[in-house]
Enzyme design. Structure first.
Site, PDB file in Angstrom:
ATOM      1  N   CYS A  16     -17.677 -55.194 -81.490  1.00  0.00           N
ATOM      2  CA  CYS A  16     -17.290 -55.317 -82.897  1.00  0.00           C
ATOM      3  C   CYS A  16     -15.996 -56.121 -82.990  1.00  0.00           C
ATOM      4  O   CYS A  16     -15.417 -56.513 -81.971  1.00  0.00           O
ATOM      5  CB  CYS A  16     -17.091 -53.934 -83.530  1.00  0.00           C
ATOM      6  SG  CYS A  16     -15.749 -52.990 -82.771  1.00  0.00           S
ATOM      7  N   CYS A  87      -8.773 -83.119 -45.258  1.00  0.00           N
ATOM      8  CA  CYS A  87      -9.636 -83.567 -46.377  1.00  0.00           C
ATOM      9  C   CYS A  87     -10.101 -82.354 -47.179  1.00  0.00           C
ATOM     10  O   CYS A  87     -10.030 -82.334 -48.411  1.00  0.00           O
ATOM     11  CB  CYS A  87     -10.865 -84.302 -45.855  1.00  0.00           C
ATOM     12  SG  CYS A  87     -10.499 -85.792 -44.899  1.00  0.00           S
ATOM     13  N   ASP A 499     -21.142 -40.692 -45.146  1.00  0.00           N
ATOM     14  CA  ASP A 499     -21.843 -39.786 -46.051  1.00  0.00           C
ATOM     15  C   ASP A 499     -22.919 -39.111 -45.184  1.00  0.00           C
ATOM     16  O   ASP A 499     -23.302 -39.646 -44.143  1.00  0.00           O
ATOM     17  CB  ASP A 499     -22.484 -40.596 -47.187  1.00  0.00           C
ATOM     18  CG  ASP A 499     -23.384 -39.747 -48.058  1.00  0.00           C
ATOM     19  OD1 ASP A 499     -22.940 -38.667 -48.469  1.00  0.00           O
ATOM     20  OD2 ASP A 499     -24.524 -40.160 -48.306  1.00  0.00           O
ATOM     21  N   ASP A 701     -22.385 -43.215 -53.537  1.00  0.00           N
ATOM     22  CA  ASP A 701     -21.148 -43.424 -52.781  1.00  0.00           C
ATOM     23  C   ASP A 701     -20.396 -44.673 -53.233  1.00  0.00           C
ATOM     24  O   ASP A 701     -19.415 -45.064 -52.601  1.00  0.00           O
ATOM     25  CB  ASP A 701     -21.474 -43.551 -51.284  1.00  0.00           C
ATOM     26  CG  ASP A 701     -22.167 -42.310 -50.751  1.00  0.00           C
ATOM     27  OD1 ASP A 701     -21.626 -41.219 -50.934  1.00  0.00           O
ATOM     28  OD2 ASP A 701     -23.267 -42.454 -50.192  1.00  0.00           O
TER      29      ASP A 701
END
Length: 803
Positions: A16, A87, A499, A701
């Site tokens: 908005c 370069c 984990d 995770d």
């Protein structure tokens, strides 16, 4: 006072006019921003700012911190005309300064440029023009095959130039034998010593074949910088024009001038061209990983259109197409099986040699091989969206990116040439005025040797070739580094956080224990399976699969009721079956206290035990567990041998977590940790000064993967979790983690070797040349050899072992 700049930034995420107002105020508060107007309708911010106080990147960062996104596009260019790292450095700086370009990375070894830019501010044509103004050529990177053709054409062009140069240089090399007493026994035609013959042979080499050095030097100097072309042009021109001066002086003299240097300039150019040819051939080999991956793809697909089977190029397959795959054929695109059953060899994605059984509804992936059975699939991903294309993209981006260590080499290369020119002039003056007063030829020879032996090529190639070879070898091992920086950081990791579910364990529950009492085991399992096949719970599914694998047919339940938090109740073959917790048994008045001890033992092993009652009498128990991967214990042991601390973080209960940790040899465990708190645990480790790698499945995770120094996402080969981590492991084998660290360490060692020898070469070569111990042509050969040796050293990584 610097001139103000105005830029237009495309913005995503505004909902908005209040959003536009917020961004506008946020930008206006920044130091250096003079005016900011945000138009919600066209989703654009027009900002007037002082480039000395605030950069375009900082403006973008502010917008992103306010919670919105800027529209940026990426493009890759093939760059032609680069001769050394200076370069690449100059092109990178030139592009970075363009308004609208937020990031520019130029890779000398790959001869590519990767840019991120704001399309509202700068166009592709603008960037191409900028590169051309700097003296090079930029072409948007071509699709498959065309880039390889470009490289092959360049190699063929270099070959032709070298062959012509070598043919013209050979007589001059022959004539050089007459300059040394120890080679006087070699027969030599008298006409070869004629200065005008030497002039005729050397001139085409100097100005036609060697034109590339003059053009490169002119463009570099025009842009107020210097590169290898400047050194070559200065060195060879000095030798050529001094020889021309002596040739003109010899007019009218009876004898030939003995001290000509035509052979010096000609042989130098020939040797440099040879070095460039070797370099181009070696650089082409560093793209082996990409070529291997591209070679895996199917070339054609048998598509059903309008009821007819037709063979079409794989590029013409569109999403929704029905494709027939016969036994032994490669699957052309990613898709879903709609008819048929077969085993699929997915080793190119997962590294697993055992084919995977697939049936209707299963996903299949492009470049995998259909072993047996005819399949009909619906194409779901084609072209750049396929799993293989995504893997190729990650490898290309990694090879094209820069590791932080490369920035050091880039900075050195940027100032190298002017320093060398200064040293060469100083050496000339010392020899001419003090060491051999008035001997112009002798002093000039030392100047040429210094100019020629000093070349920033080896320095510029040291890092990118190692990154290319290292990331390519890692990809062959199923390890995808998302950038050179992660390949560098990984070798410093001293703590790995795992984990549990889907990482240390398989992530899929399995039936592990069956204890039947007062009823035969087969009958017991029939009743359990007939009950649980009505449940959608993952543990129920594991039981059903485990029972069916034993070859037991499952009856249908006449009644079924799931009791949340307790278990299930069903009527199977007229018998009431209860499966669930202690509380479920207590609720239905089943005495099970005598088996509590057995349940505790199973739960201490990390298993979920469920009690079974038939007609309100205890009948036995079943246990289900998310079993540990076969390689987890070995992988943890490997990491420990590498002096890396290992710990596990999980949301599971303490008892289960400790059981899994004991099984794989992990001593540090954090259990019952919520997904959002895993990131905090990683931060705590970092606060202790540790370099942390987080290993997870890339979904729940994600916060911890983002916070860690290195986020390692476990891929399955189906969804490679490209965006989740800095490193993606395509295989489920945890040994890939240790492999990733081994490849990182070997790559960094290789880079350091390259940088050491490149710097040592120049540090030793320049004083030796200045002292007069190197003839210019020997210096030229050594210079060419230095670049080739660096690339060949990097190529050793393609055969690196990780055991």
């Amino acid at each position: 006072m610097s001139a103000s700049k105005q830029t237009a930034i495309q913005i995503k995420g505004m909902t908005c006019a209040a959003c536009a107002n917020r961004i506008e105020k946020g930008l206006k508060r920044m130091e250096g921003v003079e005016e900011a107007n945000v138009n919600f309708a066209v989703e654009k911010a027009v900002v007037t700012y002082d480039p000395e106080k605030v950069t375009l990147s900082q403006l973008e960062e502010r917008i992103e911190k306010l919670g919105y996104a800027t529209v940026k596009e990426q493009i890759d260019f093939q760059i032609a005309g680069m001769t050394c790292a200076a370069c690449a450095n100059r092109i990178e700086k030139g592009l970075s300064k363009m308004p609208g370009v937020t990031e520019a990375t130029v890779n000398f070894a790959l001869e590519t440029a990767h840019l991120e830019y704001l399309p509202a501010e700068v166009s592709i044509e603008d960037m191409v023009c900028k590169v051309e103004k700097l003296g090079y050529k930029a072409v948007p990177k071509q699709e498959d095959g065309q880039e390889e053709n470009h490289r092959r054409q360049e190699i063929n062009r270099q070959k032709r130039k070298f062959i012509i140069s070598a043919i013209l240089s050979f007589p001059l090399l022959w004539s050089m034998a007459g300059h040394f007493s120890f080679t006087s026994f070699i027969w030599m035609p008298e006409w070869l010593m004629n200065p005008w013959v030497q002039f005729a042979l050397a001139t085409p080499i100097q100005f036609i074949i060697g034109a590339q050095f003059y053009i490169g030097a002119y463009k570099a100097l025009r842009n107020k910088s210097a590169n290898m072309d400047v050194l070559v042009a200065l060195g060879t021109s000095a030798a050529y024009f001094y020889s021309l001066y002596l040739t003109i002086l010899s007019i009218g003299q009876a004898h030939h001038a003995p001290e000509m240097y035509y052979e010096t300039s000609a042989i130098l150019i020939t040797l440099i061209l040879l070095g460039k040819l070797f370099e181009a051939l070696a650089k082409g080999r560093t793209s082996k990983a990409i070529e291997t991956l591209m070679g895996l793809r199917a070339k054609q697909a048998l598509v059903i259109r309008n009821g007819q089977e037709m063979l079409v190029p794989v590029e013409e397959v569109i999403v929704g197409d029905m494709i027939v795959i016969k036994p032994g054929e490669k699957i052309p695109v990613d898709g879903e099986i709609i008819e048929g059953r077969s085993s699929i060899d997915e080793s190119m994605l997962t590294g697993e040699s055992v084919p995977v059984e697939k049936q209707v509804g299963a996903n299949v992936f492009g470049a995998t091989v259909n072993k047996n059975g005819v399949l009909k699939i619906r194409a779901t991903k084609v072209g750049r969206e396929t799993a293989l294309a995504q893997i190729i993209k990650v490898v290309e981006e990694a090879q094209g990116s820069k590791a932080p260590i490369q920035r050091i080499a880039d900075r050195i290369s940027g100032i190298f040439v002017p320093i060398v020119v200064g040293i060469a002039v100083l050496v000339f003056l010392i020899w001419y005025f003090w060491l051999v007063p008035g001997d112009f030829a002798n002093a000039l020879e030392k100047l040429i040797a210094v100019l020629v032996i000093a070349c920033p090529c080896a320095l510029g190639l040291a890092t990118p070739t190692s990154i290319m070879a290292g990331s390519g070898r890692a990809a062959e091992l199923g390890i995808l580094f998302k950038g050179g920086e992660y390949l560098e950081i990984a070798h410093r990791v001293d703590t790995v956080v795992f984990d549990k579910t889907g990482t240390v364990t398989k992530g899929k529950p399995e039936l592990t224990d069956v204890v039947a009492e007062s009823i035969e085991e087969a009958e017991f399992l029939r009743l359990v399976g007939g009950t649980e096949k009505n449940s959608e719970h993952p543990l129920a599914e594991a039981m059903v699969v485990g029972i069916e694998e034993k070859g037991i047919a499952l009856p249908s339940a006449e009644q079924f009721e799931a009791i949340p938090g307790y278990g299930v109740r069903a009527v199977v073959e007229g018998k009431e079956v209860l499966i669930g917790t202690r509380k479920l048994m207590e609720t239905y008045g089943v005495d099970v206290k005598r088996v509590y001890g057995r349940m505790d033992v199973l739960e201490d092993e990390g298993k979920t035990a469920m009690l079974v009652a038939v007609d309100r009498k205890y009948a036995g128990l079943v246990a289900v567990a998310d079993t540990v991967k076969e390689t987890s214990r070995e992988a943890v042991a490997r990491l420990k041998r590498m002096n890396i601390d290992v710990m596990m973080i999980t949301g599971d209960n303490e008892r289960t977590a400790q059981a899994i940790a004991r099984e794989v040899g992990i001593k540090q465990v954090r259990a019952e940790v919520l997904p959002e708190d895993k990131a905090e645990e990683v931060r705590n480790l970092q606060a202790q000064g540790k370099k942390v790698a987080m290993v997870g499945d890339g979904i729940n995770d994600a916060p911890a993967l983002a916070v860690a120094d290195v986020g390692i996402a476990m891929g399955t080969g189906t969804d490679v979790a490209m965006e989740a981590g800095d490193i993606t492991l395509m295989r489920g084998d945890l040994n890939s983690i240790a492999d990733a660290f081994v490849m990182s360490r070997k790559t960094m060692t290789n880079i350091k070797q390259n940088l050491f020898w490149a710097l040592a070469y120049n540090s030793l070569g320049i004083p030796i040349a200045a002292a007069g111990f190197l003839a210019p042509w020997v210096a030229g050969a050594a210079m060419a050899l230095s670049s080739v040796s660096v690339v060949l050293n990097a190529l050793r990584l393609q055969k690196a072992k990780v055991e």
